[in-house]
Design a protein around this motif. Sequence first.
Motif, PDB file in Angstrom:
ATOM      1  N   ILE A 264       0.846  -1.196   0.000  1.00  0.00           N
ATOM      2  CA  ILE A 264       0.000   0.000   0.000  1.00  0.00           C
ATOM      3  C   ILE A 264       0.883   1.249   0.000  1.00  0.00           C
ATOM      4  CG2 ILE A 264      -1.717   1.302   1.299  1.00  0.00           C
ATOM      5  CD1 ILE A 264      -2.824  -1.203  -0.041  1.00  0.00           C
ATOM      6  N   ALA A 265       1.891   1.261   0.850  1.00  0.00           N
ATOM      7  CA  ALA A 265       2.882   2.346   0.874  1.00  0.00           C
ATOM      8  C   ALA A 265       4.113   1.834   1.598  1.00  0.00           C
ATOM      9  CB  ALA A 265       2.333   3.585   1.561  1.00  0.00           C
ATOM     10  N   PRO A 266       5.304   2.288   1.220  1.00  0.00           N
ATOM     11  CA  PRO A 266       6.539   1.758   1.822  1.00  0.00           C
ATOM     12  C   PRO A 266       6.793   2.304   3.224  1.00  0.00           C
ATOM     13  CG  PRO A 266       7.050   3.455   0.211  1.00  0.00           C
ATOM     14  CD  PRO A 266       5.570   3.227   0.123  1.00  0.00           C
ATOM     15  N   ASP A 267       7.786   1.722   3.903  1.00  0.00           N
ATOM     16  CA  ASP A 267       8.127   2.112   5.268  1.00  0.00           C
ATOM     17  C   ASP A 267       8.360   3.606   5.407  1.00  0.00           C
ATOM     18  OD1 ASP A 267       8.050  -0.571   5.664  1.00  0.00           O
ATOM     19  OD2 ASP A 267      10.116  -0.799   6.345  1.00  0.00           O
ATOM     20  N   HIS A 268       9.093   4.170   4.469  1.00  0.00           N
ATOM     21  CA  HIS A 268       9.496   5.567   4.597  1.00  0.00           C
ATOM     22  C   HIS A 268       8.307   6.518   4.619  1.00  0.00           C
ATOM     23  CE1 HIS A 268      13.606   4.303   4.150  1.00  0.00           C
ATOM     24  NE2 HIS A 268      13.371   3.781   2.961  1.00  0.00           N
ATOM     25  N   VAL A 269       7.196   6.138   3.996  1.00  0.00           N
ATOM     26  CA  VAL A 269       6.008   6.992   4.035  1.00  0.00           C
ATOM     27  C   VAL A 269       5.429   7.029   5.443  1.00  0.00           C
ATOM     28  CG1 VAL A 269       3.626   7.231   3.220  1.00  0.00           C
ATOM     29  CG2 VAL A 269       5.452   6.708   1.603  1.00  0.00           C
ATOM     30  N   TYR A 270       5.407   5.869   6.096  1.00  0.00           N
ATOM     31  CA  TYR A 270       4.773   5.780   7.411  1.00  0.00           C
ATOM     32  C   TYR A 270       5.704   6.180   8.562  1.00  0.00           C
ATOM     33  CZ  TYR A 270       0.941   3.417   5.051  1.00  0.00           C
ATOM     34  OH  TYR A 270      -0.117   3.128   4.227  1.00  0.00           O
ATOM     35  N   THR A 271       6.988   6.439   8.288  1.00  0.00           N
ATOM     36  CA  THR A 271       7.901   6.865   9.355  1.00  0.00           C
ATOM     37  C   THR A 271       8.206   8.354   9.307  1.00  0.00           C
ATOM     38  OG1 THR A 271       9.777   6.203   7.970  1.00  0.00           O
ATOM     39  CG2 THR A 271       8.994   4.610   9.589  1.00  0.00           C
ATOM     40  N   THR A 272       7.581   9.072   8.382  1.00  0.00           N
ATOM     41  CA  THR A 272       7.684  10.536   8.343  1.00  0.00           C
ATOM     42  C   THR A 272       6.288  11.121   8.210  1.00  0.00           C
ATOM     43  OG1 THR A 272       7.949  10.560   5.932  1.00  0.00           O
ATOM     44  CG2 THR A 272       9.963  10.479   7.259  1.00  0.00           C
ATOM     45  N   ALA A 273       6.120  12.366   8.630  1.00  0.00           N
ATOM     46  CA  ALA A 273       4.797  13.011   8.582  1.00  0.00           C
ATOM     47  C   ALA A 273       4.960  14.508   8.733  1.00  0.00           C
ATOM     48  CB  ALA A 273       3.889  12.470   9.697  1.00  0.00           C
ATOM     49  N   GLN A 274       3.881  15.229   8.450  1.00  0.00           N
ATOM     50  CA  GLN A 274       3.759  16.634   8.836  1.00  0.00           C
ATOM     51  C   GLN A 274       2.763  16.701   9.988  1.00  0.00           C
ATOM     52  OE1 GLN A 274       5.647  18.948   7.860  1.00  0.00           O
ATOM     53  NE2 GLN A 274       6.024  18.977   5.657  1.00  0.00           N
ATOM     54  N   GLN A 275       3.088  17.508  10.984  1.00  0.00           N
ATOM     55  CA  GLN A 275       2.194  17.750  12.098  1.00  0.00           C
ATOM     56  C   GLN A 275       2.014  19.247  12.277  1.00  0.00           C
ATOM     57  OE1 GLN A 275       3.773  16.865  16.026  1.00  0.00           O
ATOM     58  NE2 GLN A 275       5.874  16.907  15.243  1.00  0.00           N
ATOM     59  N   MET A 276       1.080  19.648  13.124  1.00  0.00           N
ATOM     60  CA  MET A 276       0.839  21.058  13.384  1.00  0.00           C
ATOM     61  C   MET A 276       2.089  21.699  14.005  1.00  0.00           C
ATOM     62  SD  MET A 276      -3.036  20.877  14.910  1.00  0.00           S
ATOM     63  CE  MET A 276      -2.982  22.587  15.470  1.00  0.00           C
ATOM     64  N   MET A 377      -3.375  18.931  21.395  1.00  0.00           N
ATOM     65  CA  MET A 377      -4.003  19.332  20.142  1.00  0.00           C
ATOM     66  C   MET A 377      -3.017  19.157  18.981  1.00  0.00           C
ATOM     67  SD  MET A 377      -5.791  22.983  19.390  1.00  0.00           S
ATOM     68  CE  MET A 377      -6.673  22.874  20.939  1.00  0.00           C
ATOM     69  N   ASN A 378      -3.376  18.308  18.019  1.00  0.00           N
ATOM     70  CA  ASN A 378      -2.465  18.059  16.911  1.00  0.00           C
ATOM     71  C   ASN A 378      -3.229  17.405  15.765  1.00  0.00           C
ATOM     72  OD1 ASN A 378      -0.081  18.014  15.493  1.00  0.00           O
ATOM     73  ND2 ASN A 378       1.026  16.720  16.931  1.00  0.00           N
ATOM     74  N   ALA A 379      -2.602  17.344  14.594  1.00  0.00           N
ATOM     75  CA  ALA A 379      -3.128  16.651  13.417  1.00  0.00           C
ATOM     76  C   ALA A 379      -1.929  16.257  12.570  1.00  0.00           C
ATOM     77  CB  ALA A 379      -4.077  17.544  12.634  1.00  0.00           C
ATOM     78  N   ILE A 380      -2.027  15.119  11.874  1.00  0.00           N
ATOM     79  CA  ILE A 380      -0.894  14.647  11.088  1.00  0.00           C
ATOM     80  C   ILE A 380      -1.361  14.121   9.743  1.00  0.00           C
ATOM     81  CG2 ILE A 380       0.378  13.989  13.171  1.00  0.00           C
ATOM     82  CD1 ILE A 380      -0.148  11.046  12.350  1.00  0.00           C
ATOM     83  N   LEU A 381      -0.398  14.001   8.841  1.00  0.00           N
ATOM     84  CA  LEU A 381      -0.601  13.312   7.565  1.00  0.00           C
ATOM     85  C   LEU A 381       0.748  12.744   7.148  1.00  0.00           C
ATOM     86  CD1 LEU A 381      -2.474  12.582   5.190  1.00  0.00           C
ATOM     87  CD2 LEU A 381      -1.794  14.724   4.095  1.00  0.00           C
ATOM     88  N   ASN A 382       0.770  11.444   6.783  1.00  0.00           N
ATOM     89  CA  ASN A 382       2.020  10.790   6.392  1.00  0.00           C
ATOM     90  C   ASN A 382       2.206  10.699   4.887  1.00  0.00           C
ATOM     91  OD1 ASN A 382       0.952   9.593   9.062  1.00  0.00           O
ATOM     92  ND2 ASN A 382       3.125   9.076   9.147  1.00  0.00           N
TER      93      ASN A 382
END
Length: 828
Positions: A264-276, A377-382
């Motif tokens: 579905i998506a590789p490791d590197h996608v799920y180990t980085t993200a943007q947060q508030m 309070m936070n929000a993320i997207l990987n």
Amino acid sequence: MESITHPFLPLILLFFIPFSTSFTPLDNYLLNCGSHTNTSLYNRLFVGDSTKPSTIFLSADRSILLTDQNPPLNSPTLYNTARVFRSRSSYRFNIRKKGTHLVRFHFSPFVAQGFDLKVAKFSVLVNGYVVLSDFQLNNSSVLKEYIWKIDTDVLQIVFTPAGNSGFGFVNGIEVFSAPADLIIDYGARLITLTEIGEYRNLSSQVLETIHRINVGGLKLTPFNDTLWRTWIPDEDYLVFKSAAKSASTTHTPNYQNGGASREIAPDHVYTTAQQMNRDNTTFNAKFNITWNFPVGPGGILHLVRLHFSDIVSPALNLLYFDIYINGYSAYRDLDLSSLTTHVLGSPIYVDFVVDSDDSGVIQISVGPSDLSSTIRMNAILNGAEIMKMVDVMSTQNVYKKKKIWVVVGSVVGGFVILCLAIIALLLAMRCRKKTPKQGAAESVGWTPLRMFGGSSLSRMSDGTAYASPGPNGYFGLKIPFADVQLATNNFDRSLIIGSGGFGMVYKGVLRDNTKVAVKRALPGSRQGLPEFQSEITVLSKIRHHHLVSLVGYCEENSEMILVYEYVAKGPLKKHLYGTGLPPLSWKQRLEICIGSARGLHYLHTGFAQGIIHRDIKSTNILLDEDYVAKVADFGLSRSGPCLNETHVSTRVKGSFGYLDPEYFRRQQLTDKSDVYSFGVVLFEIICARPAVDPLLAREQVNLAEWALEWQKKGMLDQIIDHHLVGQIKPSSLKKFGETAEKCLADYGVDRPTMGDVLWNLEHALQLQESGRKREPNADSNVSESESVRPIIVPGVPSINLRTGDDGIGSSDINGSQVFSQLMTNEGR
């Protein structure tokens, strides 16, 4: 779970996280087209299509094998050869496993043997369905990827040149099986203008990949992906980069407890993200992180797949956030813990089916939920993927449609000829009558409107402003290029007073000695043509003493030039701090606030729908020789809601520090968003400091939040500009502070109208000058008993100014495409 935000960590992770075991597809065809030899790309072997593998049949009798004799440095070998088709030709692949497949085409143009592949024009069909119609490339290489459910034993790909003299080509082809769970039929959320629900039978759709984004991370090549995909960083798509902060983790994703796999998506996608990014805000500030992804023309359904893995929370059930797509609430109160088997760092994805609008952009936002605790309070997207649902059409249907159009065309053609004959007869009869002579305004299709209290800089000698273009354009506003050259001494660089992405702003003097500001787009560039035309349309309809006026425009010699009235003393901001100019008195500041409020009140109420500025700040309020305020820069302006609407759903635009938090959260725009921004300006004027100053202590960084704390304690006098100490009467300061506080209410419904703000500011000036009480504000329904201490009454509309000195006829305009930044080199 440990969250790391070191800027170099994503790069380090590329070396320390082990590469995933490659997925092994049952069907796996990789062709090096136009070649007798094999080549390698990302450790994958592409077989020369001239070797004719037993599982592939190539029908290309008139095809040509091309080789680039001078390939670019570091160009993949796959792109150094191509097969050129001079007639309809096809590849046939034997399919061993029916189901979802990935089909990829590699196109990289070059010139060889008299063929310039950049001018090739052709169509591509897969199993009889058109996926590329009249396709043509520019200089760059292109990879077209389709996800296709194949339910036959053979996959046929056909290349058809366009026209008798046309030709097509391809450098490489990939056809391989996809995991069974890559696209599933259930669970996708349908979010469109007309319908919200569940989208079914998703796997039966043909999907074309448009964007594949590694949010918060680096570019990932096919080396890092078990399905050999490329993921690019999200930085170029962030609307407000300062609203996001990257996060990374060294923990390997826990696929066993989530809803996703490495396919579905590789490791590197799920180990980085943007947060508030809450570094520059107080602990309870709410805002969204927003991305804009261009997708082309509107009205087309897209699959939006968002990837998540909670790498920022120290424990379960602490992260709640909302997802918005194209301004719609797509997912409320998302709790990643509840979607996994209660293990942090478990990858999941959520699918949405959405349609694009006329903007050609799909906007994605994440922000804190109402269930979020103040502390967490936070929000993320990987990660994010956007795939267009291809409206495939079979060749049989194309033929049927052509036959239908031949019949329809014949009928319509006959009807048109009959109508033309009747019209010609009527015109001949009318010519016998005497035609009355048209007036000057009518002759060019203009509708003259009254000039209002404002600008004496109109170049119309009869004192009229022309609000609507006729068939021949805005003749009354057109200025010859020679006159603009003369006015600016041939664009003398010593006359530059501002700059921006559009080009330069020059000070100039017209032949009639009118001082002007000349905004010149980059010569020869036509990229800003829609904005240029929109600004002429919008600003020709706006005339007010407290709004910067459009004097004229020039469109000659591939130039796009706008000419404004010259506002001598420039932006308000430079008179408040940072430039060493003489400080403004309290009376001057109040008069500037009042003038700006009058201009904004006119924008909000002077038209049928009103105009919302969307970028009120101290750099967009200009001062003339007499310190009269004029609101400028309508680059983000747009029409307000219709009479039966409460808001306009739109992408978030504005300037950090001035942006209405409710608009930021909900992406619902009203004129109260301007009121909020104006409230920040009021505090900026009295405190003489920027709206956001990251060099200050944490609690002082955001002016609106800091000043509100002092205002609520009744101690605003402790933080005012030291030049104003001893100048302000307590009653005037109190009224001013109350007005600013009301403007900054959390919810728009609790904020006053701009008419109410204007009335209260005028009252503050009267209290400063005489201390006498003012009559109640008719607009605010304040009773006589309340007039001893006038208050702002939120939510009560002010009188609609449609006639008189500040009025104008209704206007159905949208100023969202207007040029930006006049007389300032600061961007948004």
